[in-house]
Enzyme design. Sequence first.
Site, PDB file in Angstrom:
ATOM      1  N   ARG A 174     -20.605   3.522 -18.569  1.00 26.65           N
ATOM      2  CA  ARG A 174     -20.787   2.069 -18.625  1.00 26.65           C
ATOM      3  C   ARG A 174     -21.652   1.645 -17.450  1.00 26.65           C
ATOM      4  NH1 ARG A 174     -15.712  -1.806 -18.255  1.00 26.65           N
ATOM      5  NH2 ARG A 174     -15.934  -1.341 -16.050  1.00 26.65           N
TER       6      ARG A 174
ATOM      7  N   ARG B 156      -6.411 -12.233 -15.700  1.00 26.70           N
ATOM      8  CA  ARG B 156      -5.688 -10.959 -15.787  1.00 26.70           C
ATOM      9  C   ARG B 156      -4.954 -10.589 -14.497  1.00 26.70           C
ATOM     10  NH1 ARG B 156     -10.873  -6.857 -16.526  1.00 26.70           N
ATOM     11  NH2 ARG B 156      -9.757  -5.223 -15.455  1.00 26.70           N
TER      12      ARG B 156
ATOM     13  N   HIS C 247       0.815  -1.213   0.000  1.00 30.76           N
ATOM     14  CA  HIS C 247       0.000   0.000   0.000  1.00 30.76           C
ATOM     15  C   HIS C 247       0.848   1.262   0.000  1.00 30.76           C
ATOM     16  CE1 HIS C 247      -3.709  -2.341   1.494  1.00 30.76           C
ATOM     17  NE2 HIS C 247      -3.665  -2.251   0.198  1.00 30.76           N
TER      18      HIS C 247
ATOM     19  N   ASN D  50      -8.664  -5.422 -21.478  1.00 31.74           N
ATOM     20  CA  ASN D  50      -8.255  -6.070 -20.220  1.00 31.74           C
ATOM     21  C   ASN D  50      -8.916  -7.440 -20.099  1.00 31.74           C
ATOM     22  OD1 ASN D  50      -7.141  -3.597 -19.838  1.00 31.74           O
ATOM     23  ND2 ASN D  50      -8.642  -2.896 -18.352  1.00 31.74           N
ATOM     24  N   ASP D  51     -10.204  -7.474 -20.416  1.00 28.51           N
ATOM     25  CA  ASP D  51     -10.901  -8.758 -20.357  1.00 28.51           C
ATOM     26  C   ASP D  51     -10.720  -9.566 -21.634  1.00 28.51           C
ATOM     27  OD1 ASP D  51     -12.127  -9.065 -17.815  1.00 28.51           O
ATOM     28  OD2 ASP D  51     -13.305  -7.295 -18.281  1.00 28.51           O
TER      29      ASP D  51
ATOM     30  N   ARG E  67     -16.424   4.239 -15.543  1.00 32.04           N
ATOM     31  CA  ARG E  67     -16.710   2.978 -14.831  1.00 32.04           C
ATOM     32  C   ARG E  67     -17.635   3.319 -13.662  1.00 32.04           C
ATOM     33  NH1 ARG E  67     -11.033   1.840 -16.122  1.00 32.04           N
ATOM     34  NH2 ARG E  67     -10.834  -0.253 -17.008  1.00 32.04           N
TER      35      ARG E  67
ATOM     36  N   GLU F  17     -15.517  -7.424 -25.202  1.00 29.37           N
ATOM     37  CA  GLU F  17     -14.524  -7.942 -24.261  1.00 29.37           C
ATOM     38  C   GLU F  17     -14.669  -9.443 -24.050  1.00 29.37           C
ATOM     39  OE1 GLU F  17     -14.870  -5.831 -20.521  1.00 29.37           O
ATOM     40  OE2 GLU F  17     -17.062  -5.895 -20.560  1.00 29.37           O
TER      41      GLU F  17
ATOM     42  N   CYS G  76     -11.005   1.054 -24.893  1.00 32.81           N
ATOM     43  CA  CYS G  76     -10.896   1.678 -23.568  1.00 32.81           C
ATOM     44  C   CYS G  76     -10.117   0.817 -22.579  1.00 32.81           C
ATOM     45  CB  CYS G  76     -12.279   2.008 -23.020  1.00 32.81           C
ATOM     46  SG  CYS G  76     -13.301   0.542 -22.781  1.00 32.81           S
TER      47      CYS G  76
HETATM   48  C1  PEP Z   1     -11.615  -3.944 -20.079  1.00 34.42           C
HETATM   49  O1  PEP Z   1     -11.975  -5.094 -19.799  1.00 34.42           O
HETATM   50  O2  PEP Z   1     -10.688  -3.674 -20.872  1.00 34.42           O
HETATM   51  C2  PEP Z   1     -12.274  -2.783 -19.451  1.00 34.42           C
HETATM   52  C3  PEP Z   1     -12.057  -1.551 -19.852  1.00 34.42           C
HETATM   53  O3  PEP Z   1     -13.093  -3.057 -18.406  1.00 34.42           O
HETATM   54  P1  PEP Z   1     -12.591  -3.366 -16.921  1.00 34.42           P
HETATM   55  O4  PEP Z   1     -11.096  -3.191 -16.887  1.00 34.42           O
HETATM   56  O5  PEP Z   1     -13.312  -2.414 -16.038  1.00 34.42           O
HETATM   57  O6  PEP Z   1     -13.014  -4.781 -16.736  1.00 34.42           O
HETATM   58 MG    MG Z   2     -13.814  -5.397 -18.695  1.00 30.89          MG
END
Ligand code: PEP
Ligand code: MG
Length: 559
Positions: A320, A450, A178, A439-440, A284, A416, A487
């Site tokens: 979103r 991830r 942290h 990311n997903d 988000r 995603e 994104c």
């Molecule tokens: C993603 O999955 O790339 C995304 C932007 O959503 P999150 O990171 O909030 O799952």
């Molecule tokens: Mg996502």
Amino acid sequence: MKIYKGISGAEGISIGTIYYFSKIKNNEGNLTVGEAIVKAKEKLRKLYTIAKDKLGNDNAKIFEAYDMLLNDQAYISPIIDAEKIGVAPCEAITNQSNKLISLFENHKSEYMRQRSDDIKYVGDLLIDCINGNDDIFDIPENDKIILVAEELTPADTLQMDKTNIVGFATLRGGSTSHTVILAKSLGIPAIVGIKDLNKNLNGKNAIMDAEKGELIINPEEKIINHYKNKLMEEKRKRDIINSFNNTVAKTSDGVRIYVLGNIGNIEDVKNNTLDNIDGVGLFRSEFLFSSTNIKPTIEEQIISYSTVIDVLHPKSVTIRTMDIGGDKKIDYLDMPEEDNPFLGNRGIRMCLLNKEIFKEQLKAIIISASGKSVKILLPMITTVEEIETAKKIIKEVQSELTVPYSKKVPVGMMIETPSSAINISNFVKYCDFFSIGTNDLIQYITASDRGNEFVSNLYSPYNPAVIKVIFNVIKVASENDKEISMCGDLAATTDMTALLLGLGLKKFSVPIPMVNMLKYTISKINLKEAEKMAKKILNTEREKEIKAIIEKFNAELNI
Ligand code: PEP
Ligand code: MG
């Protein structure tokens, strides 16, 4: 000259004088454990407020987590029981903390190992409360201080006067502790886990190279000059990057690219200048639902959405709908334990199962959107039925409203999941726009979690399948005249900007601090050249070769 090696925490370079920090203890109080818990909670509440004001919601959560530990009977009960049978309070706390620390310390995951620091911190906090130790920070007023300590708690880091501090170096702590998270948000370089740090370093000249994880004591003249030049070069680059604040993004051959911002809470909007973005590409919204123990009312939601929308007006804001599930849990929703939460009730699935709360959110968004440029983005879509149902619910909400609301709010979906990405052409007629959530998408295409460090080598944007899927999504969306943006974190990975441009991406949505850096990178890239490179990469089999092609392209442009 002596070099101490540690783990790179928060990146950066600094030159200064060492100040060895240790806290003044007076050990004069004599509270019971129960009284100490009350006092500790009070202190954590104060720290939470300071952190929230100065560094935003996410950083403040650290103190909420400590508070939760003080409510955790598995931690507290054995301490109270020991006190009841006559064990001195401080001894009871130390014994219980040590027991838990040893459990976590040997855990195979680095994240879990570092939670042992949190337990130590909460134990020390209770002991300080019992002993009446106040937080006194006697930081000298030297010009530039590199603060060295055995350990630094997030509370210390937050409360001390940081005006002259140019670096933190500690003996304890890991790269995701942290303290490191706070140092990063404060923009102060930090190195942790340096063995052999001691009081004798006090007052010595030093250079901190947090990128290499090196603390150089009494550096030689030529080393000092080397780092001075490096700092000057960094400043020059920062100045150039900052100069992109007032410009729109264009490639070197003059093609306009759109750079939007990702936000996660209201502070992101309050704490940043937003003149440099073309709108918000991802808001988000889940923080609204996860930052309290009770469900936010429609009115509370309207206040939050309207704050963001009004600040950005006339630029557009893409909200979103709540992406709960996976690693994001909410206490007041019925969320049974799942063996594979990332493959379970996430995003739209969760919303459709909790229709009432979904309708409330849609109502709040649609009312806030009235007369403004707002879009609704649906997360984790895998089937067209999900889109159809969500759109039906939006219509239902609109028909129920008796106050002014947005009648034509565009509805889009995150790309995603492999099923939506591979089959995007099926979704075209149901959506006004698409946004790629890399990311997903990367985790589902490569079947690698991830957040799991053991498969982080497989979780890669350089994977040829990932690149092909992204290309297909951009191509199909563009051919059908649908807005397509990205994104996920990949949009902000400037090593990959040339490839993404070459694949046809024209709209990026990135964390606000990355906006100028991305514009600067875009300005160096010739789109025609990037397209040639992307073509080559689409015919390349191995990740290693793909990386080499991109590195060569970037090196020639000094990216
Ligand atoms: C993603 O999955 O790339 C995304 C932007 O959503 P999150 O990171 O909030 O799952
Ligand atoms: Mg996502």
